[in-house]
Design a protein around this motif. Sequence first.
Motif, PDB file in Angstrom:
ATOM      1  N   ALA A 198      14.126  10.887  -2.185  1.00  0.00           N
ATOM      2  CA  ALA A 198      13.995  12.249  -2.713  1.00  0.00           C
ATOM      3  C   ALA A 198      14.658  13.266  -1.808  1.00  0.00           C
ATOM      4  O   ALA A 198      15.259  14.233  -2.270  1.00  0.00           O
ATOM      5  N   ALA A 199      14.571  13.075  -0.499  1.00  0.00           N
ATOM      6  CA  ALA A 199      15.212  13.973   0.449  1.00  0.00           C
ATOM      7  C   ALA A 199      16.073  13.124   1.375  1.00  0.00           C
ATOM      8  O   ALA A 199      15.632  12.724   2.446  1.00  0.00           O
ATOM      9  N   PRO A 200      17.306  12.793   0.945  1.00  0.00           N
ATOM     10  CA  PRO A 200      18.167  11.936   1.771  1.00  0.00           C
ATOM     11  C   PRO A 200      18.313  12.487   3.168  1.00  0.00           C
ATOM     12  O   PRO A 200      18.409  13.700   3.372  1.00  0.00           O
ATOM     13  N   GLU A 201      18.295  11.575   4.144  1.00  0.00           N
ATOM     14  CA  GLU A 201      18.430  11.995   5.533  1.00  0.00           C
ATOM     15  C   GLU A 201      19.820  12.562   5.753  1.00  0.00           C
ATOM     16  O   GLU A 201      20.824  11.951   5.424  1.00  0.00           O
ATOM     17  N   THR A 202      19.889  13.754   6.320  1.00  0.00           N
ATOM     18  CA  THR A 202      21.173  14.375   6.619  1.00  0.00           C
ATOM     19  C   THR A 202      21.266  14.587   8.112  1.00  0.00           C
ATOM     20  O   THR A 202      20.271  14.863   8.783  1.00  0.00           O
ATOM     21  N   GLY A 203      22.449  14.445   8.627  1.00  0.00           N
ATOM     22  CA  GLY A 203      22.637  14.627  10.057  1.00  0.00           C
ATOM     23  C   GLY A 203      22.289  13.385  10.846  1.00  0.00           C
ATOM     24  O   GLY A 203      22.537  13.311  12.033  1.00  0.00           O
ATOM     25  N   GLY A 204      21.699  12.411  10.190  1.00  0.00           N
ATOM     26  CA  GLY A 204      21.385  11.159  10.866  1.00  0.00           C
ATOM     27  C   GLY A 204      22.228  10.060  10.261  1.00  0.00           C
ATOM     28  O   GLY A 204      22.892  10.226   9.260  1.00  0.00           O
ATOM     29  N   GLN A 205      22.183   8.902  10.875  1.00  0.00           N
ATOM     30  CA  GLN A 205      22.981   7.781  10.400  1.00  0.00           C
ATOM     31  C   GLN A 205      22.078   6.787   9.696  1.00  0.00           C
ATOM     32  O   GLN A 205      20.989   6.481  10.171  1.00  0.00           O
ATOM     33  N   VAL A 206      22.537   6.297   8.565  1.00  0.00           N
ATOM     34  CA  VAL A 206      21.787   5.274   7.861  1.00  0.00           C
ATOM     35  C   VAL A 206      21.729   4.041   8.735  1.00  0.00           C
ATOM     36  O   VAL A 206      22.731   3.636   9.325  1.00  0.00           O
ATOM     37  N   ASN A 207      20.562   3.431   8.851  1.00  0.00           N
ATOM     38  CA  ASN A 207      20.398   2.250   9.685  1.00  0.00           C
ATOM     39  C   ASN A 207      21.052   1.052   9.007  1.00  0.00           C
ATOM     40  O   ASN A 207      20.533   0.510   8.048  1.00  0.00           O
ATOM     41  N   LEU A 208      22.204   0.663   9.548  1.00  0.00           N
ATOM     42  CA  LEU A 208      22.945  -0.460   8.971  1.00  0.00           C
ATOM     43  C   LEU A 208      22.974  -1.647   9.911  1.00  0.00           C
ATOM     44  O   LEU A 208      23.793  -2.547   9.771  1.00  0.00           O
ATOM     45  N   SER A 209      22.053  -1.646  10.900  1.00  0.00           N
ATOM     46  CA  SER A 209      22.005  -2.778  11.815  1.00  0.00           C
ATOM     47  C   SER A 209      21.706  -4.038  11.033  1.00  0.00           C
ATOM     48  O   SER A 209      20.792  -4.069  10.211  1.00  0.00           O
ATOM     49  N   PRO A 210      22.485  -5.108  11.286  1.00  0.00           N
ATOM     50  CA  PRO A 210      22.242  -6.327  10.523  1.00  0.00           C
ATOM     51  C   PRO A 210      20.865  -6.891  10.775  1.00  0.00           C
ATOM     52  O   PRO A 210      20.388  -6.880  11.904  1.00  0.00           O
ATOM     53  N   LYS A 211      20.204  -7.321   9.716  1.00  0.00           N
ATOM     54  CA  LYS A 211      18.899  -7.950   9.828  1.00  0.00           C
ATOM     55  C   LYS A 211      19.098  -9.431  10.067  1.00  0.00           C
ATOM     56  O   LYS A 211      20.119 -10.000   9.704  1.00  0.00           O
ATOM     57  N   ALA A 264       0.827  -1.215   0.000  1.00  0.00           N
ATOM     58  CA  ALA A 264       0.000   0.000   0.000  1.00  0.00           C
ATOM     59  C   ALA A 264       0.858   1.262   0.000  1.00  0.00           C
ATOM     60  O   ALA A 264       0.408   2.329  -0.431  1.00  0.00           O
ATOM     61  N   ASP A 265       2.089   1.162   0.477  1.00  0.00           N
ATOM     62  CA  ASP A 265       3.029   2.291   0.487  1.00  0.00           C
ATOM     63  C   ASP A 265       4.074   2.033  -0.595  1.00  0.00           C
ATOM     64  O   ASP A 265       4.981   1.212  -0.401  1.00  0.00           O
ATOM     65  N   PRO A 266       3.978   2.684  -1.755  1.00  0.00           N
ATOM     66  CA  PRO A 266       4.919   2.401  -2.848  1.00  0.00           C
ATOM     67  C   PRO A 266       6.382   2.601  -2.478  1.00  0.00           C
ATOM     68  O   PRO A 266       7.248   1.848  -2.956  1.00  0.00           O
ATOM     69  N   TRP A 267       6.683   3.600  -1.656  1.00  0.00           N
ATOM     70  CA  TRP A 267       8.077   3.819  -1.264  1.00  0.00           C
ATOM     71  C   TRP A 267       8.574   2.655  -0.414  1.00  0.00           C
ATOM     72  O   TRP A 267       9.693   2.165  -0.605  1.00  0.00           O
ATOM     73  N   GLN A 302       8.579  10.549  -2.459  1.00  0.00           N
ATOM     74  CA  GLN A 302       9.661   9.988  -1.652  1.00  0.00           C
ATOM     75  C   GLN A 302      10.799   9.413  -2.492  1.00  0.00           C
ATOM     76  O   GLN A 302      11.913   9.253  -1.994  1.00  0.00           O
ATOM     77  N   LEU A 303      10.537   9.106  -3.730  1.00  0.00           N
ATOM     78  CA  LEU A 303      11.581   8.619  -4.630  1.00  0.00           C
ATOM     79  C   LEU A 303      12.036   9.771  -5.518  1.00  0.00           C
ATOM     80  O   LEU A 303      11.212  10.531  -6.033  1.00  0.00           O
ATOM     81  N   ARG A 304      13.324   9.906  -5.690  1.00  0.00           N
ATOM     82  CA  ARG A 304      13.884  10.996  -6.498  1.00  0.00           C
ATOM     83  C   ARG A 304      13.171  11.075  -7.856  1.00  0.00           C
ATOM     84  O   ARG A 304      13.021  10.054  -8.538  1.00  0.00           O
ATOM     85  N   PRO A 305      12.766  12.263  -8.267  1.00  0.00           N
ATOM     86  CA  PRO A 305      12.070  12.397  -9.554  1.00  0.00           C
ATOM     87  C   PRO A 305      12.945  12.006 -10.737  1.00  0.00           C
ATOM     88  O   PRO A 305      12.442  11.628 -11.788  1.00  0.00           O
TER      89      PRO A 305
END
Length: 208
Positions: A189-202, A84-87, A144-147
């Motif tokens: 579309a708007a990359p998170e800045t100032g935060g850390q990408v969640n790289l916790s292993p799944k 239901a959420d395309p992104w 949410q996805l870059r144009p």
Amino acid sequence: MTGQLPQTVRSDARDNRARILDAARAVFGEKGLRAPMRDVARHVALGPATLYRHFPTKQALIAETFTEQRRACHDAVRDALMDADPWHGFQSLIERICELHAHSRGFADAFMTAFPEAMDFATDRERTVRAVTELTRRAQETGQLRPGFVVDDLILMLTAHQGLQHAPCPARLTASRRFAAYVIEAFRAAPETGGQVNLSPKPASDPV
């Protein structure tokens, strides 16, 4: 006793076929599609004649070897389109496709290069491209996805992802998850800045 012989022969043939496919998954998964048929025969400790009796060509062996992976790829695309959420669907597709490719170098090779005359793989790739084009349209409509994202960017991503194939399997899977996380942020579309990408292993999923 005579009546039991054909059944025994069929059972042995089924067992040999299953063993050959297990060996092919291991050999192609680690060495890629360039691995010769004799490596598969050697891995399963069967004579080349037995191997070729079941699979007359390398193309036939490859097509059946990756049946499960192809099905998993279809499922990943279908689930992404149904989200239901395309992104969110777009993100999950990248994660699942990267994991599929990380688990098997052979499947990555077949999917990306359409092994000569392997029409099934070419059809799979074309179907995936059409589905991702539709998913891309929906995700971009959410903002949410870059144009500027185009489907060729996904192909470029998978081409870069193939560079991980030479790492040992555990390290390859960990690197693949990090790679997917960074790519998703790059496509946002708007990359998170100032935060850390969640790289916790799944949690590791079963190989497909």
